[in-house]
Write a protein that holds these residues in place. Structure first.
Motif, mmCIF file in Angstrom:
data_model
loop_
_atom_site.group_PDB
_atom_site.id
_atom_site.type_symbol
_atom_site.label_atom_id
_atom_site.label_comp_id
_atom_site.label_asym_id
_atom_site.label_seq_id
_atom_site.Cartn_x
_atom_site.Cartn_y
_atom_site.Cartn_z
ATOM 1 N N GLN A 178 -8.120 -7.481 6.966
ATOM 2 C CA GLN A 178 -9.484 -6.180 8.033
ATOM 3 C C GLN A 178 -8.220 -5.361 6.962
ATOM 4 O OE1 GLN A 178 -7.197 -4.560 11.097
ATOM 5 N NE2 GLN A 178 -8.270 -4.968 12.581
ATOM 6 N N ARG A 179 -7.633 -5.429 6.162
ATOM 7 C CA ARG A 179 -6.882 -4.071 5.548
ATOM 8 C C ARG A 179 -7.999 -4.422 4.059
ATOM 9 N NH1 ARG A 179 -4.163 -1.774 8.969
ATOM 10 N NH2 ARG A 179 -3.579 -2.398 11.243
ATOM 11 N N THR A 180 -7.931 -5.121 3.812
ATOM 12 C CA THR A 180 -8.641 -4.897 2.222
ATOM 13 C C THR A 180 -10.063 -4.538 2.915
ATOM 14 O OG1 THR A 180 -9.222 -7.177 2.462
ATOM 15 C CG2 THR A 180 -7.785 -6.618 0.745
ATOM 16 N N ARG A 181 -10.679 -4.838 3.872
ATOM 17 C CA ARG A 181 -12.178 -4.340 4.618
ATOM 18 C C ARG A 181 -12.643 -2.813 4.106
ATOM 19 N NH1 ARG A 181 -13.907 -6.247 9.742
ATOM 20 N NH2 ARG A 181 -13.339 -3.981 10.007
ATOM 21 N N TRP A 182 -11.106 -2.283 5.240
ATOM 22 C CA TRP A 182 -10.880 -0.687 5.510
ATOM 23 C C TRP A 182 -11.016 -0.158 4.033
ATOM 24 C CZ3 TRP A 182 -6.972 -0.036 10.428
ATOM 25 C CH2 TRP A 182 -7.867 -0.545 11.618
ATOM 26 N N GLN A 183 -10.198 -0.639 3.008
ATOM 27 C CA GLN A 183 -10.244 -0.122 2.285
ATOM 28 C C GLN A 183 -11.366 0.655 1.024
ATOM 29 O OE1 GLN A 183 -7.190 1.452 1.985
ATOM 30 N NE2 GLN A 183 -7.205 2.711 0.197
ATOM 31 N N ARG A 184 -11.723 -1.404 1.171
ATOM 32 C CA ARG A 184 -13.599 -0.960 0.796
ATOM 33 C C ARG A 184 -14.237 -0.186 1.002
ATOM 34 N NH1 ARG A 184 -13.264 -6.987 0.771
ATOM 35 N NH2 ARG A 184 -14.662 -7.017 1.859
ATOM 36 N N GLY A 185 -13.730 -0.291 2.444
ATOM 37 C CA GLY A 185 -15.235 1.051 3.360
ATOM 38 C C GLY A 185 -14.636 1.721 2.790
ATOM 39 N N TRP A 210 9.436 -3.260 5.274
ATOM 40 C CA TRP A 210 8.359 -4.443 5.151
ATOM 41 C C TRP A 210 6.767 -4.001 5.793
ATOM 42 C CZ3 TRP A 210 6.141 -6.978 9.956
ATOM 43 C CH2 TRP A 210 6.235 -5.951 11.114
ATOM 44 N N TYR A 211 6.400 -3.452 6.794
ATOM 45 C CA TYR A 211 5.226 -3.517 6.751
ATOM 46 C C TYR A 211 4.183 -2.721 6.249
ATOM 47 C CZ TYR A 211 0.973 -3.275 9.367
ATOM 48 O OH TYR A 211 -0.168 -3.102 10.659
ATOM 49 N N ARG A 212 5.378 -1.790 5.506
ATOM 50 C CA ARG A 212 4.379 -1.179 4.936
ATOM 51 C C ARG A 212 4.052 -1.262 3.493
ATOM 52 N NH1 ARG A 212 2.817 4.856 3.929
ATOM 53 N NH2 ARG A 212 2.927 5.198 2.316
ATOM 54 N N PRO A 213 5.219 -2.126 2.588
ATOM 55 C CA PRO A 213 5.055 -2.395 1.428
ATOM 56 C C PRO A 213 3.252 -3.210 1.585
ATOM 57 C CG PRO A 213 7.637 -1.995 1.431
ATOM 58 C CD PRO A 213 6.505 -1.731 3.084
ATOM 59 N N VAL A 214 4.076 -4.103 2.570
ATOM 60 C CA VAL A 214 2.589 -5.447 2.274
ATOM 61 C C VAL A 214 1.384 -4.534 2.690
ATOM 62 C CG1 VAL A 214 2.086 -7.099 4.224
ATOM 63 C CG2 VAL A 214 4.509 -6.672 3.481
ATOM 64 N N LEU A 215 1.584 -3.839 2.896
ATOM 65 C CA LEU A 215 0.117 -3.390 3.597
ATOM 66 C C LEU A 215 -0.236 -2.611 2.173
ATOM 67 C CD1 LEU A 215 -0.589 -3.372 6.636
ATOM 68 C CD2 LEU A 215 -0.925 -0.782 6.589
ATOM 69 N N THR A 216 0.906 -1.835 1.620
ATOM 70 C CA THR A 216 0.279 -1.621 0.259
ATOM 71 C C THR A 216 -0.845 -2.760 -0.832
ATOM 72 O OG1 THR A 216 1.941 0.236 0.804
ATOM 73 C CG2 THR A 216 0.615 -0.501 -1.984
ATOM 74 N N LEU A 217 0.262 -3.427 -0.467
ATOM 75 C CA LEU A 217 -0.289 -4.677 -1.748
ATOM 76 C C LEU A 217 -1.629 -4.846 -1.044
ATOM 77 C CD1 LEU A 217 2.837 -7.259 -2.161
ATOM 78 C CD2 LEU A 217 1.293 -5.417 -3.763
#
Lengths: 501, 366
Positions: free
Chosen positions: A328-335, A443-450
């Protein structure tokens, strides 16, 4: 000599990153203050503020556009649910986007629909849509229309819905959206309250997370909201609270809002038509349209506004596993990349006023490039450590300070929720929200950052497949398809493409 | 700045951040616990007040007022009373009971609301106003007017200004008419209608008499309000028929819509309608639509040829309305069938067929 050059470059890079961090912290503080001011004023406001208008026909009529693709199991429940909404004047336009199953047939049977031969399905939208096969109206519910068209994806279905809609405002609904019983009245309130000469061309509300709550007949009211037991979901609750309550109040106040969520938004049809409707074949068609509406506002030198309502108006099902969340998040970033890239001419362009000078750069540097800068930041520290260029104690202390700052921002979002909405009433829930908010930076933010960095790189490389996801209408009236658990249903949503491959 | 100085600054910032975080936690938990307890106690008190043999229930049922009812209590008792009375009002209490509620509220809450209307906290003022409106506390007129006077000209106070003016009109106070100019300048039409909607009796009569002197936006909204509230008096009919001739197209459309709801036209107005219908597509389509609707309601033979012509109108909405109207006439069904079979215009044939289908379904179901 090389050593010196590398060392100088490292230092300069370090300063740039520190400047970046300071600037983004400044932006966060500004948003925090704007949100705090507004929510503090409204805290504990009585819910009877809506009752005076709810009972009357004073509300502006709405066309609710519901795109559907292969929804034979859920569509009837969803439409029934919508037919019972707490609102006086509306029509429902279901757009069957060339489903391969019996979506259209089941609608026609269930609601006694009959073909309308000469309804002109053209609103002036200068964008070609896939051909319409037929338009039907329910004999039982004259405000229910079905458009049967050839497959073209969600944006195309929405465009057709706009063409057929008869009212000046239309609602776009996402498939997995569970509505608050008073969602419509809450979202149109800014339209009803617009001052003479002021035009509200789009409004959207906060989206909450439904996991863990009990959905009753397709609706979820504040009293039934519960916090999920799953840490990943709680983390997303905090993230949504921060994103909506803090991110959007400030932007909305200065008419700089770049996103009216596709999950549930109300739009002025005339303006959307003028702006060219939804862009087909794009990932984040909701943000892309909002940005284009801003472009149109500037082009016309209009005082029109795009407004955000802090009230939670709808609830969505959040991913419960890392795998699906990552997708979901990689997709949002692409959007996000697509929307910004397409409108890059607006960035730092004074012709677009505050949107061009502030919000577009903010979305570019903080939302889009932020994760990349963060990764570079970590790399700089590691690099400096090996080059013996940095004082480890200073670096670690600075990192701790920034992490705590992030935690403070997130805990602030929990506080704002309590001021205004009190949806999470158990003390245990408050503690959990608070401590997860506190832990987010670790923990959550670093993972999301990646993941977001990965998404950005994918977008730059030009990955486009898997898009044009079709709206599913399952949660409005029914649960996930039989035999499909929430996880699998979410996976299906994430991976599903409405466009026939 | 050397490293140790930087460290000192950073660690001070960390300490401040930690302090802030724990302050937020403390405040949050404190607020949550207090709010939870308070809500629980209010609910319990409200349940006691709602019990069949409670002094409040006895009073609301019989009008008999015991001394126990008038005991003064703290804010908690006030809130419990408010909750109970609002709940009773919401479940459509009888007119006598409503009157008793209003009388009781006037005694119990007036002083407190008077204070709250001028409180520093915005949400306190707004909540008090919403309650004043619900409990119809006309005695607070002076306080509301004073508050309106205190408000600055800035748009930030418009939410409050709107609620203040709406409350005045809900309370049927003549003074509300003094604020219509301000309202017309500042509020949306839907807000204006919320202000006009509650007006009744002498207040409404005065408004109808003075329509021509009202700001145009107010006059338009008045017409809509009369329609929505289904008010049918000779004065209203006269106003609506006069507005059919207005030079403001928007006013004409709204008047026609209201007349269609009214369901009656004087012979002079019928003549006027016919002559306007005869102008054909020189008239804008929303107005043509309303002509068709009105002609379907009053059902006079003179409109039939015009409606038949409008079935082939260039606008789908007008065609649909004209077909629906014509089908309501005495020989409407046969006429519609003939149009469906023979009309030279394809659009007219289609809409007639669609209307027949709908009517057949309605007969079948209904």
């Amino acid at each position: 000599m090389w050593d010196e050059l590398i060392s100088d470059a490292h230092r300069i890079f370090g300063y740039v990153i520190m400047l970046y961090v300071a600037l983004s912290a400044g932006v966060y503080i500004f948003m925090y203050a704007a949100a705090a001011r507004s929510l503090w004023r409204d805290r504990d406001l009585s819910p009877i503020q809506y009752s005076a208008v709810l009972e009357t026909e004073l509300v502006p009529p709405l066309s609710i556009v519901v795109p559907a693709y292969n929804e034979e199991i859920n569509i009837v429940g969803s439409v029934r649910s919508l037919l019972g909404i707490n609102y006086k004047q509306f029509e429902i336009v279901v757009v069957n986007d060339g489903s391969k199953d019996r979506t259209a047939a089941i609608m026609i049977e269930e609601f006694d629909m009959t073909a309308i031969k000469d309804r002109v399905s053209f609103s002036g939208l200068k964008r070609e849509t896939k051909p319409i096969r037929a338009v039907y109206r329910s004999l039982r519910h004259p405000n229910l229309v079905l458009v049967d068209k050839e497959n073209g994806g969600k944006a195309d279905a929405l465009n057709v819905g706009i063409n057929v809609a008869r009212y000046p405002y239309f609602v776009s609904l996402d498939g997995d959206t569970v509505l608050d019983p008073d969602a419509f009245i809450k979202v149109v309130k800014p339209i009803m309250d617009a001052r003479p000469g002021e035009e509200i061309i789009a409004t959207g509300g906060s989206v909450g997370i439904a996991n863990g709550s009990r959905v009753d007949s397709g609706y979820l009211s504040s009293d039934s909201v519960r916090l999920s037991d799953k840490p990943l979901v709680v983390m997303q609750v905090v993230e949504y609270l921060r994103g909506f309550l803090m991110g959007r109040i400030g932007l909305s106040r200065y008419n700089m809002l770049l996103l009216v969520s596709g999950a549930f938004g109300v739009f002025n049809k005339k303006w959307v038509v003028e702006a060219g409707g939804y862009e087909t074949g794009t990932i984040g068609e909701d943000m892309e349209l909002t940005v284009r509406l801003h472009e149109e506002i500037r082009r016309r030198k209009s005082k029109a506004r795009i407004v955000y309502v802090p009230e939670p108006v709808c609830w969505t099902e959040a991913p419960e596993s890392f795998k699906i969340l990552r997708r979901q998040r990689t997709r949002w970033q692409r959007g996000l990349f697509e929307s910004i890239w397409k409108h890059r001419n607006m960035i730092f362009n004074p012709r677009y006023g505050k949107v061009g000078m502030l919000s577009m750069p903010m979305f570019l540097f903080i939302e889009l490039l932020g994760p990349l800068v963060e990764v570079f930041g970590y790399a700089t520290v590691v690099f400096g450590f090996f080059m013996d260029e940095i004082n480890v104690r200073v670096s670690l202390s600075l990192a701790l300070m920034m992490l705590l700052f992030g935690s403070l921002v997130s805990t602030g979002a929990v506080l704002f929720e309590e001021w205004r909405f009190h949806n999470y009433n158990r003390l245990r829930d408050v503690f959990r929200l608070f401590f997860y908010a506190l832990s987010e930076s670790f923990w959550y933010r670093p993972v999301l950052t990646l993941w977001r960095t990965h998404g950005l790189l994918q977008a730059i490389r030009g990955k486009r497949h898997g898009w044009g996801e079709m709206t599913r209408v399952n949660v409005l009236g029914a649960g996930p398809k039989p035999g499909i658990g929430p996880e699998a249903a979410a996976a299906q949503r994430e991976g599903a493409s409405g466009i026939e491959q | 700045m050397n490293d140790s100085a930087i460290l000192e600054v950073v660690w001070t910032a960390i300490a401040v951040l930690l302090l802030l975080i724990f302050l937020v936690l403390f405040y949050l938990v404190n607020r949550k616990v207090r709010r939870g307890n308070r809500r629980k106690r209010i609910r319990e008190a409200a349940d006691r007040l709602n019990a069949g043999d409670s002094p409040l229930s006895v009073y609301l049922g019989s009008g008999e007022r015991s001394r126990r009812l008038d005991v003064s209590g703290g804010p908690l008792r006030r809130e419990a009373l408010e909750t109970t009375l609002l709940e009773r009002l919401a479940v459509s209490a009888s007119e006598t009971e409503r009157e008793r509620i209003f009388r009781f509220a006037a005694v119990q809450f007036a002083e407190e609301y008077d204070r709250l209307l001028h409180a520093r906290r915005w949400s306190d003022r707004m909540n008090a106003l919403l309650h004043v409106e619900q409990f119809r506390m006309a005695a607070l007129e002076d306080s509301i007017v004073r508050r309106l006077g205190e408000l600055g000209a800035e748009t930030e106070s418009d939410d409050e200004r709107f609620l203040l003016i709406r409350t005045l009109s809900s309370l049927q106070l003549d003074v509300s008419l003094d604020y219509l100019d301000t309202a017309a300048e500042r509020f949306s039409e839907l807000q204006l209608m919320q202000i006009l909607r509650p007006m009744r009796g002498g207040l409404l009569d005065r408004l109808i008499r003075e329509t021509d002197t009202l700001p145009r936006r107010i006059a338009r909204c008045l017409i809509d309000t009369l329609r929505l509230e289904n008010i049918r008096t000779n004065e209203v009919l006269e106003l609506l028929e006069r507005s059919m001739r207005s030079d403001d197209p928007e006013m004409r459309i709204r008047a026609l819509k209201a007349l269609a709801n009214f369901g009656y036209l004087t012979p002079e107005a019928s003549e006027r309608l016919e002559s306007r219908m005869a102008e054909g597509e020189a008239v804008a389509w929303p107005e043509r639509l309303m002509h068709a609707r009105l002609a379907g309601v009053v059902r006079e033979e003179r409109f039939e040829p015009h409606l038949e012509r409008m079935i082939a109108d260039s606008s789908y909405e007008v065609r649909r309305e004209a077909a629906a109207s014509l089908s309501k006439y005495r020989d409407g069904h046969e006429r519609m069938r003939r149009i469906a079979d023979e009309h030279p215009d394809r659009f007219a044939r289609d809409i007639a067929a669609e209307t027949l289908e709908r009517r057949a379904y309605e007969r079948h179901v209904g």
